[in-house]
Design a protein around this motif. Structure first.
Motif, PDB file in Angstrom:
ATOM      1  N   ALA A 133     -14.786   9.039   2.998  1.00 58.77           N
ATOM      2  CA  ALA A 133     -15.455   8.487   4.168  1.00 58.77           C
ATOM      3  C   ALA A 133     -14.430   8.108   5.232  1.00 58.77           C
ATOM      4  N   PRO A 134     -14.739   8.327   6.519  1.00 58.31           N
ATOM      5  CA  PRO A 134     -13.801   7.984   7.592  1.00 58.31           C
ATOM      6  C   PRO A 134     -13.450   6.498   7.583  1.00 58.31           C
ATOM      7  N   GLY A 135     -12.278   6.183   8.090  1.00 61.72           N
ATOM      8  CA  GLY A 135     -11.824   4.795   8.144  1.00 61.72           C
ATOM      9  C   GLY A 135     -10.363   4.678   7.754  1.00 61.72           C
ATOM     10  N   TRP A 136      -9.940   3.468   7.409  1.00 62.11           N
ATOM     11  CA  TRP A 136      -8.549   3.195   7.071  1.00 62.11           C
ATOM     12  C   TRP A 136      -8.274   3.482   5.601  1.00 62.11           C
ATOM     13  N   ARG A 137      -7.063   3.982   5.315  1.00 64.18           N
ATOM     14  CA  ARG A 137      -6.621   4.204   3.940  1.00 64.18           C
ATOM     15  C   ARG A 137      -5.145   3.803   3.833  1.00 64.18           C
ATOM     16  N   TYR A 138      -4.831   3.017   2.816  1.00 65.07           N
ATOM     17  CA  TYR A 138      -3.444   2.645   2.568  1.00 65.07           C
ATOM     18  C   TYR A 138      -2.936   3.443   1.372  1.00 65.07           C
ATOM     19  N   LEU A 139      -1.743   4.021   1.515  1.00 60.54           N
ATOM     20  CA  LEU A 139      -1.188   4.871   0.463  1.00 60.54           C
ATOM     21  C   LEU A 139       0.220   4.415   0.094  1.00 60.54           C
ATOM     22  N   LEU A 140       0.505   4.403  -1.184  1.00 64.16           N
ATOM     23  CA  LEU A 140       1.863   4.208  -1.687  1.00 64.16           C
ATOM     24  C   LEU A 140       2.073   5.298  -2.727  1.00 64.16           C
ATOM     25  N   ARG A 141       2.826   6.326  -2.338  1.00 65.52           N
ATOM     26  CA  ARG A 141       2.913   7.530  -3.151  1.00 65.52           C
ATOM     27  C   ARG A 141       4.365   7.957  -3.334  1.00 65.52           C
ATOM     28  N   ASP A 142       4.534   8.934  -4.226  1.00 63.51           N
ATOM     29  CA  ASP A 142       5.852   9.520  -4.456  1.00 63.51           C
ATOM     30  C   ASP A 142       6.283  10.355  -3.261  1.00 63.51           C
ATOM     31  N   SER A 143       5.328  11.036  -2.635  1.00 63.31           N
ATOM     32  CA  SER A 143       5.625  11.863  -1.468  1.00 63.31           C
ATOM     33  C   SER A 143       4.446  11.805  -0.515  1.00 63.31           C
ATOM     34  N   PHE A 144       4.660  12.244   0.712  1.00 59.73           N
ATOM     35  CA  PHE A 144       3.635  12.106   1.743  1.00 59.73           C
ATOM     36  C   PHE A 144       2.527  13.132   1.541  1.00 59.73           C
ATOM     37  N   GLU A 145       1.289  12.676   1.748  1.00 55.16           N
ATOM     38  CA  GLU A 145       0.135  13.560   1.773  1.00 55.16           C
ATOM     39  C   GLU A 145      -0.531  13.423   3.127  1.00 55.16           C
ATOM     40  N   ASP A 146      -0.800  14.565   3.763  1.00 57.09           N
ATOM     41  CA  ASP A 146      -1.421  14.527   5.083  1.00 57.09           C
ATOM     42  C   ASP A 146      -2.767  13.816   5.034  1.00 57.09           C
TER      43      ASP A 146
END
Length: 495
Positions: A271-284
Motif C-alpha cells: 500500500a502507498p505511504g511511508w516505509r522504513y528499511l534497514l537492510r543488507d543492501s539497497f532495494e528500490d
C-alpha cells in the motif's frame, strides 16, 4: 428508452477473449479463475499498465469504466477484474427514447460497429458491401425484435443509457442481542445461539432472527448467495462445453482448468505511504512494488570478532537505512488523456565499515559512508504507453565526513502494450512468453577527494550514456500448455 443489461459473466467472456488473443492462446485455456499475471509472467509494473490498455477497449469506453493502475495489483484473476469493472458501472443512466427496451452489451457493440461502418461508407460515397449488408440485416433483426420494429429505436439504441445489474451484496454478520449483563448471554438457550454464531460463519451471517435455527427464508438467502459465488464457474463450464472443450475433473476432485475463482480483491501487498528499511543492501522503492518483507530480507550486519593469536579485534558494520514514500494517483475519466500515474522517493544512508585494531591489518580497513536518494515518476498515456523516469543522486564520503565522489543516475523505461509487439510486457510465443525490457541510462560521476577507482583513472569526472536491453523467455504457467516440470525454466540475456 433503450437500456443495456450487463452481467459479470459477459465481462469475463470479453476479458478472456482479450487476453487469449493478446497472448496467442485459445480461449479454452483460460477461465474466470485464471491468474493472468502469473500465467503470462507479467511483473507488477506491467500488470498495472494493463489498466490503461483495458480502459481504451471499445466496450470499456462504451461502459464509461476507467481502471486505475493502482487497482490492478489487487485483481490478478479474471473474475476479480470483471467484478471490479462491474462495481465501477453506473447502475442506471437514463436517456429518453421512443421505446423502453433492454439490449445486451453484445447487441449494442455490434450495432455500434455496423453504424460506424455505414457512416464511413457514406462519407466515401459508396454503397454498403454485401457482407456489411448481411451483418446489418442480422443485427437489425435482433434489435427490431427488441424495439418493436422501429428503425428510430434501432438508432436510439446506439446512444442508449445503461441499466446495469448491481453487484450482489455480501452477507453481513448478524448482531444478536442477549439479555445478560453487558450484553452477554443470560441462559443456556442464549449461550447456544451465541456459540453457534461464534463457531459457524453460516449461522453468523444468516440466522437473522437469532433463534439458533435456519428457517426456509434464511436457507433460501444462503443458497442464493452461494449460487452467486459459483455463477462465474458455472458459466465457464457451460462456455467450455459449448466450444467443445469440456472441463475435466481429476481423480482428486480438481477441475482442469481451475474454474472456481473469487470476486473479492486481494489485499494490496504494498500500500502507498511511508516505509522504513534497514537492510543488507539497497532495494528500490517503486510506486507499485515494495521491498521484501523483513522475514524474507537479509538485514544489516553488525559484527565483532577477536583473533587471540594475533591480538586483533575486527569491528564491522554493513547495510543501508532508507525511508521510502510512494503514492499512486487516480486517473482522469478520459482513458486517452495523459496523466501522472504516481511517484516515489527514498532518501537512504548506506554504510560499509571494517576496523582492525592491529596496525599491520590497517590495509584491510574499509571506510565508506554514502548518502543517496532514489526517485521515480510514472506518466500514463504518454508516447503511447506508461513511461517511468528515475533519478538517483549519491554522495560518497568517509565516516569522518571527507567527501570522495558524487554521482547522478537518470533512467527512462517505457511500458508499451500493443496488439503487435509489447515492450516491457510479455508477448505470447506458443507455449512461451518473451519480454523485451529496454532502459536508457545516463550516469555522471565526479571525483572529490582521494579515491582510487578505475572510473577516475584518466579524468576526475566520467559521463556514461547508453542503454540496457534485456530479453526474458519463460514458459507460460498453465498446465494445459506446459508441463509442470518445465514451468520453472527461464532464459535471460542482457546487452
Amino acid at each position: 428508452m433503450n437500456l443495456v443489461s450487463v452481467s459479470q459473466q459477459e465481462i469475463e467472456d470479453r476479458l478472456i477473449d482479450y487476453f487469449s488473443s493478446h497472448f496467442g492462446d485459445d480461449p479454452s485455456v483460460l477461465t474466470p479463475a485464471t491468474n493472468i499475471p502469473k500465467t503470462y509472467n507479467i511483473n507488477t509494473l506491467g500488470w498495472a499498465a494493463f489498466a490503461d490498455a483495458l480502459s481504451k477497449l471499445p466496450w470499456m469506453v462504451k461502459l464509461h469504466v476507467r481502471l486505475a493502475q493502482k487497482e490492478m495489483v489487487t485483481v490478478p484473476q479474471i473474475q476479480q477484474l470483471a467484478n471490479l469493472i462491474v462495481r465501477k458501472l453506473q447502475h442506471v443512466v437514463a436517456v429518453p427514447t421512443i421505446a423502453s427496451e433492454v439490449l445486451t452489451l453484445d447487441s449494442l457493440m455490434k450495432a455500434h460497429e455496423f453504424m460506424e461502418a455505414k457512416v464511413a461508407q457514406k462519407i466515401r460515397g459508396t454503397s454498403p458491401k454485401k457482407a456489411k449488408a448481411c451483418q446489418g440485416q442480422e443485427i437489425g433483426r435482433d434489435l427490431k425484435a427488441r424495439s418493436g420494429g422501429s428503425m428510430k429505436n434501432l438508432c436510439a439504441a446506439l446512444f442508449a443509457a445503461m441499466m446495469l445489474f448491481p453487484v450482489d451484496a455480501v452477507a453481513k454478520p448478524v448482531a444478536c442481542k442477549y439479555t445478560g449483563p453487558a450484553g452477554a448471554p443470560a441462559n443456556q438457550s442464549e449461550w447456544h445461539v451465541f456459540l453457534l454464531h461464534k463457531n459457524s460463519p453460516v449461522f453468523q451471517n444468516y440466522d437473522v432472527d437469532c433463534d439458533g435455527k435456519l428457517g426456509a427464508d434464511e436457507v433460501a438467502t444462503y443458497t442464493g448467495d452461494e449460487d452467486a459465488k459459483v455463477a462465474s464457474a458455472l458459466h465457464s463450464v457451460e462456455r467450455h462445453a459449448a466450444e467443445g472443450h469440456p472441463i475435466r475433473v481429476t481423480a482428486d476432485g480438481e477441475t482442469v482448468p481451475v474454474v472456481i475463482g473469487k470476486n473479492d480483491p486481494e489485499k494490496d501487498p504494498c500500500a502507498p505511504g511511508w516505509r522504513y528499511l534497514l537492510r543488507d543492501s539497497f532495494e528500490d522503492v517503486s510506486i507499485f512494488t515494495c521491498p521484501k518483507a523483513a522475514k524474507d530480507a537479509k538485514g544489516a550486519q553488525f559484527d565483532w570478532s577477536r583473533d587471540k593469536v594475533s591480538d586483533n579485534d575486527v569491528w564491522s558494520a554493513k547495510g543501508v537505512a532508507a525511508l521510502g514514500y510512494s503514492v499512486a494517483l487516480d486517473p482522469p475519466s478520459d482513458p486517452f488523456a495523459p496523466y501522472v500515474v504516481g511517484y516515489a522517493f527514498a532518501p537512504s544512508i548506506s554504510f560499509n565499515r571494517v576496523v582492525n585494531t592491529l596496525v599491520s591489518q590497517k590495509s584491510k580497513n574499509i571506510d565508506v559512508l554514502s548518502f543517496a536518494a532514489t526517485s521515480e515518476l510514472a506518466l500514463g498515456n504518454v508516447l503511447g504507453g506508461t513511461q517511468y523516469v528515475r533519478f538517483r543522486p549519491a554522495l560518497n564520503t568517509t565516516f569522518n565526513g571527507d567527501p570522495r565522489s558524487w554521482s547522478a543516475t537518470a533512467e527512462w523505461q517505457p511500458y508499451w502494450i500493443t496488439d503487435g509487439i509489447s515492450v516491457s510486457v510479455p508477448n505470447g510465443l506458443g507455449p512461451f512468453t518473451w519480454e523485451l525490457d529496454p532502459i536508457a541510462r545516463l550516469i555522471y560521476s565526479e571525483k572529490l577527494g582521494d579515491v582510487s577507482s578505475p572510473l577516475f583513472q584518466d579524468d576526475d569526472s566520467s559521463l556514461r550514456v547508453g542503454g540496457v536491453l534485456a530479453l526474458t523467455v519463460k514458459p507460460k504457467q498453465n498446465d494445459l500448455l506446459v508441463p509442470k516440470w518445465l514451468q520453472p525454466a527461464s532464459f535471460f540475456t542482457t546487452f
